[in-house]
Write a protein that holds these residues in place. Sequence first.
Motif, PDB file in Angstrom:
ATOM      1  N   ILE A  27       0.895  -1.158   0.000  1.00  0.00           N
ATOM      2  CA  ILE A  27       0.000   0.000   0.000  1.00  0.00           C
ATOM      3  C   ILE A  27       0.938   1.213   0.000  1.00  0.00           C
ATOM      4  N   PRO A  28       1.053   1.927  -1.128  1.00  0.00           N
ATOM      5  CA  PRO A  28       2.091   2.960  -1.230  1.00  0.00           C
ATOM      6  C   PRO A  28       2.086   3.954  -0.068  1.00  0.00           C
ATOM      7  N   GLY A  29       0.922   4.331   0.424  1.00  0.00           N
ATOM      8  CA  GLY A  29       0.857   5.318   1.501  1.00  0.00           C
ATOM      9  C   GLY A  29       1.508   4.870   2.801  1.00  0.00           C
ATOM     10  N   GLN A  62      -5.485  -0.177   9.662  1.00  0.00           N
ATOM     11  CA  GLN A  62      -5.632  -1.289   8.710  1.00  0.00           C
ATOM     12  C   GLN A  62      -6.569  -2.390   9.239  1.00  0.00           C
ATOM     13  N   SER A  63      -6.077  -3.624   9.333  1.00  0.00           N
ATOM     14  CA  SER A  63      -7.002  -4.720   9.654  1.00  0.00           C
ATOM     15  C   SER A  63      -7.532  -4.719  11.079  1.00  0.00           C
ATOM     16  N   LEU A 159      -6.374   2.852  -5.363  1.00  0.00           N
ATOM     17  CA  LEU A 159      -5.709   2.775  -6.674  1.00  0.00           C
ATOM     18  C   LEU A 159      -5.014   1.435  -6.896  1.00  0.00           C
ATOM     19  N   THR A 160      -4.550   0.819  -5.813  1.00  0.00           N
ATOM     20  CA  THR A 160      -3.700  -0.376  -5.967  1.00  0.00           C
ATOM     21  C   THR A 160      -4.344  -1.660  -5.422  1.00  0.00           C
ATOM     22  N   GLY A 161      -5.551  -1.559  -4.897  1.00  0.00           N
ATOM     23  CA  GLY A 161      -6.157  -2.726  -4.227  1.00  0.00           C
ATOM     24  C   GLY A 161      -6.828  -3.702  -5.182  1.00  0.00           C
ATOM     25  N   HIS A 162      -6.097  -4.110  -6.220  1.00  0.00           N
ATOM     26  CA  HIS A 162      -6.705  -4.970  -7.252  1.00  0.00           C
ATOM     27  C   HIS A 162      -7.114  -6.326  -6.705  1.00  0.00           C
ATOM     28  N   GLY A 255      -2.616  -5.473  12.258  1.00  0.00           N
ATOM     29  CA  GLY A 255      -2.839  -4.830  10.964  1.00  0.00           C
ATOM     30  C   GLY A 255      -1.502  -4.566  10.301  1.00  0.00           C
ATOM     31  N   VAL A 256      -1.500  -4.431   8.965  1.00  0.00           N
ATOM     32  CA  VAL A 256      -0.223  -4.228   8.262  1.00  0.00           C
ATOM     33  C   VAL A 256       0.366  -2.824   8.474  1.00  0.00           C
ATOM     34  N   GLY A 257      -0.356  -1.955   9.155  1.00  0.00           N
ATOM     35  CA  GLY A 257       0.218  -0.673   9.559  1.00  0.00           C
ATOM     36  C   GLY A 257       1.161  -0.829  10.740  1.00  0.00           C
TER      37      GLY A 257
END
Length: 302
Positions: A27-29, A62-63, A159-162, A255-257
């Motif tokens: 997640i770029p941010g 995040q999660s 934008l990136t959460g495909h 969470g991934v943060g």
Amino acid sequence: MNIQYLLDDLVADIKATPPEGNVADYIPGLETVDPDQFGIAVAMNSGETYSAGNSSTEFSIQSISKVFTLALTIAKDEDDLWTRVSREPSGTPFNSLVQLEHEHGIPRNPFINSGALVVTDRLLTLTGDSHACLQTFLREQSSNPSIEVNEAIAASESLTGHRNASLAYFLTSYQNLVNPVPEVLNAYFRQCAIAMSCEDLARGGSFLSRGGIGANGRVLTADQVRRLNAVMLTCGTYDAAGDFAYRVGLPCKSGVGGGILAVAPGTCTIAVWGPRLGKSGNSAAGVTALAKLTERTGWSVF
Ligand code: GLU
């Protein structure tokens, strides 16, 4: 027991021996966060909050948001949800598509991404605006009216959460999402991008250690909280739930943060944050600190 002394000591230990690991970069941010920060806060059921290190610095929850959306959904309607999501550890990565296909569109648990998308979908149906409902809840429970979404992180994930988009369309193909995919994804990305500090999180999660009683009264019944804590213990820390139970012995959600929320039922709620992640995606410093804390205090469900 001098809890403040203990927390200061844990922070000194982490600073003296910084953990290895990298910040989440998919997640770029999240990439730009200083990786060597560390904070911890403990909200006691008796009312005091203790904290140390970067405990008032906000980070992307995040999660960890998944615990709160699950609590809000369970509070309104538990039965429907459990026909759409299981309650078993996944044993596969949190964003796995393979498992979802294998299990015919029923996510393994509410804390992997597919399960959280179903929870968000249900909360959207029940409230009309799941994000507003969550933000209001977190502000009230944490007594911090300025809790907000970090818009840059929400936009970068959108934008990136495909892969999350793939999971959402896949769930729809099994009729396990009922709201339009873009709406569910928007609500999900925004909930993950909420910024909170360890102090906010420890206070915000207090209903989990207080048998369902939150800042302004009952949030969940005692039975509902017991069950939610059980799902956290078995499914809350990616593929490392067994190791967490072994080393920490508390219901946790990471969470991934780099944050982890931990619950010592009947005693306190703990939040830790260190952005470097270990190989399962949990905060490396967070796991180390929680393991030492429970060892020194005896706060374990075992
Ligand atoms: N927003 C993240 C994702 O969906 C959450 C992942 C996590 O914290 O586990 O990929």
